[in-house]
Design an enzyme around this catalytic site. Structure first.
Site, PDB file in Angstrom:
ATOM      1  N   ALA A  50       3.856   6.599  48.579  1.00 61.10           N
ATOM      2  CA  ALA A  50       4.514   5.344  48.195  1.00 61.10           C
ATOM      3  C   ALA A  50       3.951   4.178  49.007  1.00 61.10           C
ATOM      4  O   ALA A  50       3.712   3.099  48.469  1.00 61.10           O
ATOM      5  CB  ALA A  50       6.009   5.458  48.393  1.00 61.10           C
ATOM      6  N   TYR A  52       0.993   4.042  50.282  1.00 55.38           N
ATOM      7  CA  TYR A  52      -0.369   3.832  49.780  1.00 55.38           C
ATOM      8  C   TYR A  52      -0.322   3.024  48.480  1.00 55.38           C
ATOM      9  O   TYR A  52      -1.038   2.030  48.323  1.00 55.38           O
ATOM     10  CB  TYR A  52      -1.042   5.191  49.558  1.00 55.38           C
ATOM     11  N   ASP A  53       0.579   3.447  47.562  1.00 54.10           N
ATOM     12  CA  ASP A  53       0.701   2.746  46.273  1.00 54.10           C
ATOM     13  C   ASP A  53       1.068   1.288  46.504  1.00 54.10           C
ATOM     14  O   ASP A  53       0.617   0.391  45.808  1.00 54.10           O
ATOM     15  CB  ASP A  53       1.797   3.386  45.408  1.00 54.10           C
ATOM     16  N   SER A  98     -34.441  22.576  43.400  1.00 56.46           N
ATOM     17  CA  SER A  98     -33.408  23.603  43.273  1.00 56.46           C
ATOM     18  C   SER A  98     -33.732  24.722  44.252  1.00 56.46           C
ATOM     19  O   SER A  98     -34.751  24.674  44.941  1.00 56.46           O
ATOM     20  CB  SER A  98     -33.321  24.107  41.842  1.00 56.46           C
ATOM     21  N   LYS A 132     -22.348  27.857  48.934  1.00 58.11           N
ATOM     22  CA  LYS A 132     -23.011  27.277  47.766  1.00 58.11           C
ATOM     23  C   LYS A 132     -21.910  26.937  46.767  1.00 58.11           C
ATOM     24  O   LYS A 132     -21.293  27.834  46.181  1.00 58.11           O
ATOM     25  CB  LYS A 132     -24.018  28.256  47.171  1.00 58.11           C
ATOM     26  N   GLU A 192     -22.470  17.943  45.573  1.00 64.45           N
ATOM     27  CA  GLU A 192     -21.985  18.728  44.457  1.00 64.45           C
ATOM     28  C   GLU A 192     -20.616  18.201  44.051  1.00 64.45           C
ATOM     29  O   GLU A 192     -19.698  18.176  44.872  1.00 64.45           O
ATOM     30  CB  GLU A 192     -21.858  20.166  44.976  1.00 64.45           C
ATOM     31  N   CYS A 426      12.278  45.182  24.309  1.00 62.13           N
ATOM     32  CA  CYS A 426      11.732  45.128  25.668  1.00 62.13           C
ATOM     33  C   CYS A 426      11.443  46.545  26.169  1.00 62.13           C
ATOM     34  O   CYS A 426      12.320  47.405  26.128  1.00 62.13           O
ATOM     35  CB  CYS A 426      12.737  44.428  26.579  1.00 62.13           C
ATOM     36  N   CYS A 429      14.186  47.263  29.141  1.00 62.84           N
ATOM     37  CA  CYS A 429      15.633  47.398  28.942  1.00 62.84           C
ATOM     38  C   CYS A 429      16.033  47.644  27.486  1.00 62.84           C
ATOM     39  O   CYS A 429      17.199  47.907  27.203  1.00 62.84           O
ATOM     40  CB  CYS A 429      16.367  46.172  29.476  1.00 62.84           C
TER      41      CYS A 429
HETATM   42  S1  IVH Z   1     -29.300  22.327  48.904  1.00 64.57           S
HETATM   43  C1  IVH Z   1     -33.491  21.602  48.338  1.00 64.57           C
HETATM   44  N1  IVH Z   1     -26.862  23.143  49.484  1.00 64.57           N
HETATM   45  O1  IVH Z   1     -27.178  24.561  44.054  1.00 64.57           O
HETATM   46  C2  IVH Z   1     -32.138  22.058  48.440  1.00 64.57           C
HETATM   47  N2  IVH Z   1     -27.500  23.005  47.214  1.00 64.57           N
HETATM   48  O2  IVH Z   1     -30.422  25.212  42.852  1.00 64.57           O
HETATM   49  C3  IVH Z   1     -31.349  21.721  47.267  1.00 64.57           C
HETATM   50  N3  IVH Z   1     -25.755  23.603  45.652  1.00 64.57           N
HETATM   51  O3  IVH Z   1     -28.844  22.078  42.398  1.00 64.57           O
HETATM   52  C4  IVH Z   1     -29.968  21.905  47.339  1.00 64.57           C
HETATM   53  N4  IVH Z   1     -24.216  24.068  47.133  1.00 64.57           N
HETATM   54  O4  IVH Z   1     -26.761  21.271  43.579  1.00 64.57           O
HETATM   55  C5  IVH Z   1     -27.760  22.882  48.520  1.00 64.57           C
HETATM   56  N5  IVH Z   1     -24.765  23.839  50.118  1.00 64.57           N
HETATM   57  C6  IVH Z   1     -25.631  23.562  49.156  1.00 64.57           C
HETATM   58  C7  IVH Z   1     -25.312  23.697  47.794  1.00 64.57           C
HETATM   59  C8  IVH Z   1     -26.289  23.408  46.856  1.00 64.57           C
HETATM   60  C9  IVH Z   1     -24.496  24.002  45.843  1.00 64.57           C
HETATM   61  C10 IVH Z   1     -26.424  23.448  44.320  1.00 64.57           C
HETATM   62  C11 IVH Z   1     -27.352  22.280  44.271  1.00 64.57           C
HETATM   63  C12 IVH Z   1     -28.598  22.790  43.558  1.00 64.57           C
HETATM   64  C13 IVH Z   1     -28.268  24.201  43.259  1.00 64.57           C
HETATM   65  C14 IVH Z   1     -29.373  25.148  43.662  1.00 64.57           C
END
Ligand code: IVH
Length: 689
Positions: A50, A52-53, A98, A132, A192, A426, A429
């Protein structure tokens, strides 16, 4: 006559005023940003919602009066912008790579060996290990500390510009916090975007209610939310972010990845929790095992861990091959999906009487856990997916959710599979099973069904219901298991001998319990009604019904028209009430309760049953626009209601005008309904006729 001095001071007055205004605005923004960071990034709020609002409302008010003062990084600018026709493309200044995967311990060891070989060393390498996160990869660019561009990963070189959408995410700062550590001119943050498991379930529950297609998992839900051309929709989804890396960082230099993440924290960015530094493979494997165990309790989905060489110098020596860095690897968890066979379909009765079909499976490992049962939710789900006993199916575990069947692999059918149909009575029962119109769930209607009994007794005795002090869960379990309590009315026939025969029940505690049971007999109609645990009849509805009917007799004699004529009683509640009172067993229990001496003062609703405010208490807060406070109070009194000045559990409604005070907050804390002035006008309009 005005002297030049006076004019001059007037002039100064105006400038002073403007400076004051700017200071107030800056102050508000700073406070809001600070509290936003506490709440969304640190998960450690310092002020109430509240309060904050209230800060937000003050800022919105000032920006409405002085629109030229609105800045793009003002916290008011998170609500979404006009919809786009299409997303612009954004080229990442450094490619977003990736990760290559390691599938088992052996492959993690090989990764470590490879790195040592490439670096020409036998010394241990220092790694940062991170969860991850299973979300959507994004990049957010800050220029001179201000968020200017946000984009998806796309193909790694070019992504889609989703700046407006990312700005709606509260854990993404619109401006970097500069205290503590200087902010680089250019900062490209990678992270992410994810949706928590609970929020995902809630989102799907709402979509189901509204007949919209469901998202398969939290990642798809996050991706779908970010891909909205209308950021107002994104703003409604409780997305969040974990930051885990950088692109370009003009004007800042760091030695290690760990230092970068620490700086992120100081700049107000939300970093993935549960990071660790590991110097050897054993520690990494230990971390992996720990995260496997903690995975389901995190509140968001992770699908593995990531190992990163900590030294940035070594990272650049190692470089990248074919779109993946050589200095990092993802060590994935076992998949949470698998195939198996349905050997049987059984029915479970839950505490609310809901009948849930459950598939019995040939055991299968999903994400490190052996699974041999999966919920089939209800008959509609079984029909929709056409699941039969004997089918080969894909099953999955998502977050901390019960395993479920995703789909049938029809090509594996032999023709021997058997269809399933819900039983008509049921299985516990034998009472009739009923499926309310428009609902997917079948329910057992018996009040004394053993499957529901324990929960029904616990609810009956609970503080806000009959308030039987000392009747804890363990006692309830003993009483029902031994057959001493077969329905809630049996509580009032218990003797001291019955009680002392129970475990850990001395003479004195038996006496005390009998005392509390006796005391509970004097109650109110509202508590009595609530204690019965009728579906859809919670405390609030009980209060309204007790205010509209003089006693239980009148209530039991009512009909659908009369019930739905009462404000806030809809056809769902009416239907549930009428069905409950139609079951002989339920009437028998109520009668026995009354015979045992359960009493309550009759309410004042006798004369004006139904359409009035009798039995309801009202508290007003804030300025009303169509009445004075006194007029509103008078209207309430005229209609048989009671205006009062402070909010308690007994309050039926808090009516909220403009700039309401802390009463709204108190009402929410006590689960008292808060209504707007319009709703109040509608209520008294509806009942004044
Ligand atoms: S590092 C060069 N750290 O997993 C390193 N990626 O292909 C690139 N992801 O597209 C990413 N958790 O979005 C990293 N702790 C983390 C991650 C993470 C999720 C995702 C990321 C990437 C995919 C891996």
């Amino acid at each position: 006559m005005q002297s030049p001095v006076n004019r001059c001071s007037t002039h100064i007055g105006v400038t002073m005023k403007k400076d004051d205004l700017q200071r107030t605005i800056d102050n508000l923004r700073e406070k809001i940003n600070y509290n936003n960071h506490r709440y969304y990034v640190l998960d450690d709020p310092e002020i109430s919602d509240a309060e904050y609002d209230n800060l937000m409302r003050q800022l919105e008010g000032l920006e409405r009066d002085w629109p030229e003062r609105i800045t793009s990084d003002s916290p008011t600018q998170r609500v979404g912008a006009p919809p786009l026709g299409e997303f612009k493309t954004v080229r990442h200044s450094l490619p977003m790579l990736s990760l290559s995967n390691a599938m088992d311990e052996e492959e993690v060891k090989e990764f470590d060996q490879r790195i040592k070989k490439l670096l020409g060393t036998t010394d241990n390498i220092e790694y940062v290990v991170e969860p991850k996160v299973d979300g959507v990869a994004v990049e957010i660019v800050y220029e001179h500390g201000e968020l200017t561009v946000g984009s998806t990963r796309g193909d790694g070189n070019i992504g889609e510009g989703i700046t407006q959408n990312l700005k709606t995410i509260r854990s993404i700062p619109l401006r970097i916090i500069s205290s503590g550590r200087s902010v680089p001119e250019l900062l490209e943050v990678r992270g992410e975007v994810y949706l928590g498991t609970r929020d995902f379930q809630e989102l799907n529950r709402r979509r189901k209610e509204e007949g919209e297609p469901l998202f398969a998992n939290p990642r798809n839900a996050a991706a779908g939310s970010l891909r909205q051309l209308d950021s107002v929709i994104t703003a409604k989804r409780p997305l969040s972010i974990f930051c885990h890396g950088v692109g370009n960082m003009g004007g800042a230099s760091f030695d290690t990845h760990w230092e970068v993440l620490s700086a992120f924290g100081q700049w107000g960015l939300k970093v993935i929790p549960n990071l660790a530094i590991c110097n050897n493979i054993e520690d990494i494997i230990g971390y992996y095992r720990e995260m496997t165990e903690r995975r389901d309790g995190l509140g968001y989905e992770i699908d593995g861990i990531v190992l990163k060489v900590n030294s940035l110098r070594l990272q650049s020596t190692l470089g990248a091959v074919s779109r993946s860095p050589r200095w990092a690897v993802a060590y994935k968890f076992e998949p949470k999906q698998g195939t198996t066979r349905v050997t049987d379909i059984v029915v479970q009765v839950g505490r609310t009487g809901a009948l849930t079909p459950v598939a019995i499976l040939e055991p299968v490992r999903l994400g490190g856990v052996e699974v041999s049962r999966a919920t089939l939710h209800n008959q509609d789900e079984i029909d929709k997916k056409d699941i039969r006993v004997g089918d080969t199916v894909v099953v999955q575990r998502a977050g901390d959710v019960i395993p479920e069947v995703v789909k049938v692999i029809e090509t594996k059918r032999t023709g021997e599979e058997k269809r399933f149909a819900m039983p008509e009575t049921c299985p516990v029962c034998g009472a009739k099973v009923f499926k309310p119109e428009g609902e997917a769930v079948h329910r057992c209607l018996g009040l004394s069904c053993p499957a529901k009994l324990k929960e029904a007794v616990k609810h009956f005795a609970s503080k806000r219901a009959m308030d039987i002090d000392g009747l804890g869960d363990k006692l309830v379990a003993q009483l029902t298991d031994k057959g001493l309590v077969k329905d809630v009315a049996d509580l009032y026939t218990l003797s001291k001998e019955d009680l002392v025969s129970l475990e850990r029940m001395a003479d004195k505690s038996a006496q005390n319990l009998l005392g509390s049971i006796e005391k509970s007999k004097k109650t109110t109609m509202e508590r009595f009604l609530y204690a019965l645990g009728i579906r859809h009849v919670g405390e609030h509805i009980s209060k309204i019904l007790a205010g509209s009917f003089k006693n239980m007799r009148d209530l039991m004699d009512t009909n659908e028209d009369e019930l739905i004529g009462i404000h806030e009683i809809g056809p769902e509640v009416a239907d549930s009430m009428l069905r409950f009172f139609k079951e002989n067993d339920n009437l028998r229990v109520i009668k026995r309760l009354e015979e045992a001496g359960v009493t309550y003062p009759e309410t004042e609703a006798g004369e004006r049953k139904g359409n009035n405010l009798a039995g309801m208490t009202f508290v007003f807060t804030g300025a009303l626009s169509s009445f004075t406070r006194d007029e509103a109070k008078r209207r309430v009194s005229e209609l048989g209601g009671k205006p009062t000045s402070s909010v308690s559990r007994k309050t039926t409604y808090v009516v909220m005008g403009k700039d309401p005070g802390s009463k709204v907050e108190r009402a929410r804390a006590l689960a008292v309904r808060v209504m707007t002035e319009d709703e109040f006008r509608e209520l008294i309009g509806a009942v004044a006729v």
